[in-house]
Design a protein around this motif. Structure first.
Motif, PDB file in Angstrom:
ATOM      1  N   GLU A  44     -12.963  13.869   4.149  1.00 20.34           N
ATOM      2  CA  GLU A  44     -13.279  12.525   4.657  1.00 20.34           C
ATOM      3  C   GLU A  44     -12.081  11.589   4.498  1.00 20.34           C
ATOM      4  O   GLU A  44     -11.784  11.108   3.407  1.00 20.34           O
ATOM      5  CB  GLU A  44     -14.485  11.942   3.922  1.00 20.34           C
ATOM      6  N   LEU A  45     -11.395  11.350   5.616  1.00 18.66           N
ATOM      7  CA  LEU A  45     -10.239  10.447   5.649  1.00 18.66           C
ATOM      8  C   LEU A  45     -10.567   9.237   6.499  1.00 18.66           C
ATOM      9  O   LEU A  45     -11.228   9.341   7.532  1.00 18.66           O
ATOM     10  CB  LEU A  45      -9.021  11.158   6.247  1.00 18.66           C
ATOM     11  N   THR A  46     -10.096   8.065   6.074  1.00 22.96           N
ATOM     12  CA  THR A  46     -10.220   6.856   6.865  1.00 22.96           C
ATOM     13  C   THR A  46      -8.861   6.173   6.937  1.00 22.96           C
ATOM     14  O   THR A  46      -8.015   6.352   6.055  1.00 22.96           O
ATOM     15  CB  THR A  46     -11.246   5.881   6.250  1.00 22.96           C
ATOM     16  N   VAL A  47      -8.631   5.422   7.987  1.00 24.13           N
ATOM     17  CA  VAL A  47      -7.427   4.601   8.112  1.00 24.13           C
ATOM     18  C   VAL A  47      -7.833   3.163   7.860  1.00 24.13           C
ATOM     19  O   VAL A  47      -8.712   2.632   8.551  1.00 24.13           O
ATOM     20  CB  VAL A  47      -6.780   4.756   9.497  1.00 24.13           C
ATOM     21  N   GLU A  48      -7.225   2.531   6.855  1.00 16.17           N
ATOM     22  CA  GLU A  48      -7.684   1.220   6.416  1.00 16.17           C
ATOM     23  C   GLU A  48      -6.522   0.261   6.194  1.00 16.17           C
ATOM     24  O   GLU A  48      -5.372   0.678   6.034  1.00 16.17           O
ATOM     25  CB  GLU A  48      -8.454   1.355   5.090  1.00 16.17           C
ATOM     26  N   GLN A  49      -6.865  -1.015   6.160  1.00 19.20           N
ATOM     27  CA  GLN A  49      -5.942  -2.035   5.690  1.00 19.20           C
ATOM     28  C   GLN A  49      -6.181  -2.214   4.190  1.00 19.20           C
ATOM     29  O   GLN A  49      -7.288  -2.516   3.768  1.00 19.20           O
ATOM     30  CB  GLN A  49      -6.163  -3.359   6.432  1.00 19.20           C
ATOM     31  N   VAL A  50      -5.140  -1.991   3.402  1.00 18.64           N
ATOM     32  CA  VAL A  50      -5.253  -2.072   1.944  1.00 18.64           C
ATOM     33  C   VAL A  50      -4.148  -2.992   1.430  1.00 18.64           C
ATOM     34  O   VAL A  50      -3.167  -3.268   2.138  1.00 18.64           O
ATOM     35  CB  VAL A  50      -5.138  -0.679   1.302  1.00 18.64           C
ATOM     36  N   PRO A  51      -4.254  -3.469   0.207  1.00 20.54           N
ATOM     37  CA  PRO A  51      -3.211  -4.354  -0.320  1.00 20.54           C
ATOM     38  C   PRO A  51      -1.865  -3.636  -0.460  1.00 20.54           C
ATOM     39  O   PRO A  51      -1.809  -2.469  -0.836  1.00 20.54           O
ATOM     40  CB  PRO A  51      -3.758  -4.764  -1.694  1.00 20.54           C
ATOM     41  N   VAL A  52      -0.800  -4.349  -0.158  1.00 18.59           N
ATOM     42  CA  VAL A  52       0.537  -3.844  -0.455  1.00 18.59           C
ATOM     43  C   VAL A  52       0.672  -3.789  -1.974  1.00 18.59           C
ATOM     44  O   VAL A  52       0.334  -4.754  -2.667  1.00 18.59           O
ATOM     45  CB  VAL A  52       1.620  -4.780   0.140  1.00 18.59           C
ATOM     46  N   PRO A  53       1.126  -2.667  -2.537  1.00 19.15           N
ATOM     47  CA  PRO A  53       1.193  -2.575  -3.998  1.00 19.15           C
ATOM     48  C   PRO A  53       2.175  -3.573  -4.596  1.00 19.15           C
ATOM     49  O   PRO A  53       3.234  -3.850  -4.026  1.00 19.15           O
ATOM     50  CB  PRO A  53       1.648  -1.127  -4.241  1.00 19.15           C
ATOM     51  N   ALA A  54       1.813  -4.127  -5.740  1.00 22.55           N
ATOM     52  CA  ALA A  54       2.676  -5.081  -6.434  1.00 22.55           C
ATOM     53  C   ALA A  54       3.782  -4.343  -7.167  1.00 22.55           C
ATOM     54  O   ALA A  54       3.616  -3.188  -7.583  1.00 22.55           O
ATOM     55  CB  ALA A  54       1.843  -5.890  -7.427  1.00 22.55           C
ATOM     56  N   ILE A  55       4.926  -5.005  -7.328  1.00 20.50           N
ATOM     57  CA  ILE A  55       6.047  -4.373  -8.017  1.00 20.50           C
ATOM     58  C   ILE A  55       6.320  -5.069  -9.349  1.00 20.50           C
ATOM     59  O   ILE A  55       6.110  -6.267  -9.498  1.00 20.50           O
ATOM     60  CB  ILE A  55       7.327  -4.370  -7.152  1.00 20.50           C
TER      61      ILE A  55
END
Length: 367
Positions: A44-55
């Motif tokens: 089960e794969l989905t394409v999503e908008q997720v947060p850009v990881p913090a550095i």
């Protein structure tokens, strides 16, 4: 939270040497979301908008240009686990990655923004006894891309420690820069096997790891490199890239006591036993392939020949060697690439790994 003193790069100021579309591959993140392929559960794969990881202060944000599909990604997709590592929450797969640095932490030189890099996808604690001994791949607290619960690189951006973002010259493609990761497995395997000038080496499995290991063995000076694989097409590829001979293990005998080193890149219990018996006295067997959790071994052979049997868990301090081998033309990684897929095609990329003609599928987020 992202370091407020981080340095970013405008798209217009990026170098033109990139081998993918510059605007798509290297824009700094305008909004703080990105597109990612997310594994929700097995199959089960989905394409999503997720947060850009913090550095953090000593980290960099990389705009991902290419990501290789690894056997571990395929295992997580089909089974939802590898041994004790279980996908219990949404996970971004992919750990063989390259790209361009678009943002740096407060303690990283701003001159690194715009740099083309190959990502060494691990974050060791740097404080445990293994880290302090230089064996950071065995770190007790390591965080590794695409190993639950740590997200990987099938996404627009990824964060990595600044010293694990290795600069690559313009002569190395983004595909090859991403494949420094499996090349590092081959380097680590050959180092553990003691491969050197004049060595004889048997490699089981002519998949991507077997092929790069054969190339590394030749670069290290091995003069007899034999690759065993039941698929004729893959044996042919091995002969083009490093191997001196190919063996069909189903229809041909693996010679007994004929090799200094055996490297298993197949995960096959039968191949492991055959390979151990193929070792001369004082030889070394290195187990790389992911197979059964437990196998029976020819213990009397190991004892009587005083063989060393060891495993490989990732790598340490291999990237400088990997980059040097590719830049010198001693290892060809671009030749392994058999297909490119976008983030909406990750499932197709993962399924392609089962095809005999596939060596290395690449996910290109900008596609």
């Amino acid at each position: 939270m992202t370091d407020t003193s981080a340095t970013t790069i405008p798209a217009a100021d990026l170098p033109s040497a990139a081998t993918v579309d510059t605007a798509a591959a290297t824009d700094a993140p305008g909004s703080r979301t990105m597109t990612a392929s997310v594994l929700q559960a097995a199959h089960e794969l989905t394409v999503e908008q997720v947060p850009v990881p913090a550095i953090g202060p000593r980290q960099v944000l990389v705009r991902i240009a290419a990501v290789g599909v690894c056997g571990s990604d395929v295992h997580y997709f089909h089974e939802g686990r590898i041994g004790s590592f279980v996908v219990e929450s949404p996970l971004i797969l992919g750990h063989e990655a390259s790209g361009v640095i678009v943002e740096v932490g407060s303690e990283v030189s701003a001159e690194r923004v715009g740099e083309r890099v190959s990502i060494e996808p691990q974050h060791p604690c740097r404080r445990c006894r293994f880290c302090k001994a230089g064996q950071y791949n065995l770190c007790e607290h390591i965080e590794f891309y695409a190993t639950p619960p740590i997200h990987g690189a099938f996404a627009d951006f990824a964060v990595i420690d600044d010293d694990f973002a290795h600069a690559v010259p313009d002569s190395i493609s983004f595909d090859a820069a991403a494949l420094m990761e499996p090349l590092s497995v081959g380097i680590w395997s050959c180092r553990k096997a003691g491969v050197g000038p004049g060595s004889s080496v048997l490699i089981a499995g002519a998949g991507p790891i077997g092929i790069v290991t054969a190339q590394v063995a030749r670069a290290f000076g091995a003069t007899d490199i034999v690759v065993s694989d039941p698929v004729a097409e893959r044996r042919d590829v091995a002969l083009r890239y490093g191997a001196h001979r190919g063996i069909d293990p189903i229809n041909e005998e693996i010679p007994d006591a004929a090799f200094d080193a055996f490297i298993d890149a197949s995960g096959s219990p039968i191949a492991v036993k055959q390979g151990i018996r193929a070792l001369r006295s004082a030889g070394t067997a290195v187990l790389v392939g992911m197979g059964a959790d437990e196998v029976s071994l020819p213990v009397s052979t190991i004892q009587n020949r005083e063989l060393v049997v060891t495993g490989v868990f990732r790598y340490a301090n291999t990237w400088p060697t990997a980059i040097a081998l590719v830049e010198a033309g001693l290892v060809d990684l671009d030749a392994l690439v058999t297909g490119h897929f976008g983030l909406t095609e990750v499932e197709e990329a993962l399924e392609s790994a089962a095809k005999p003609a596939t060596l290395k599928s690449m996910v290109v987020p900008a596609t």
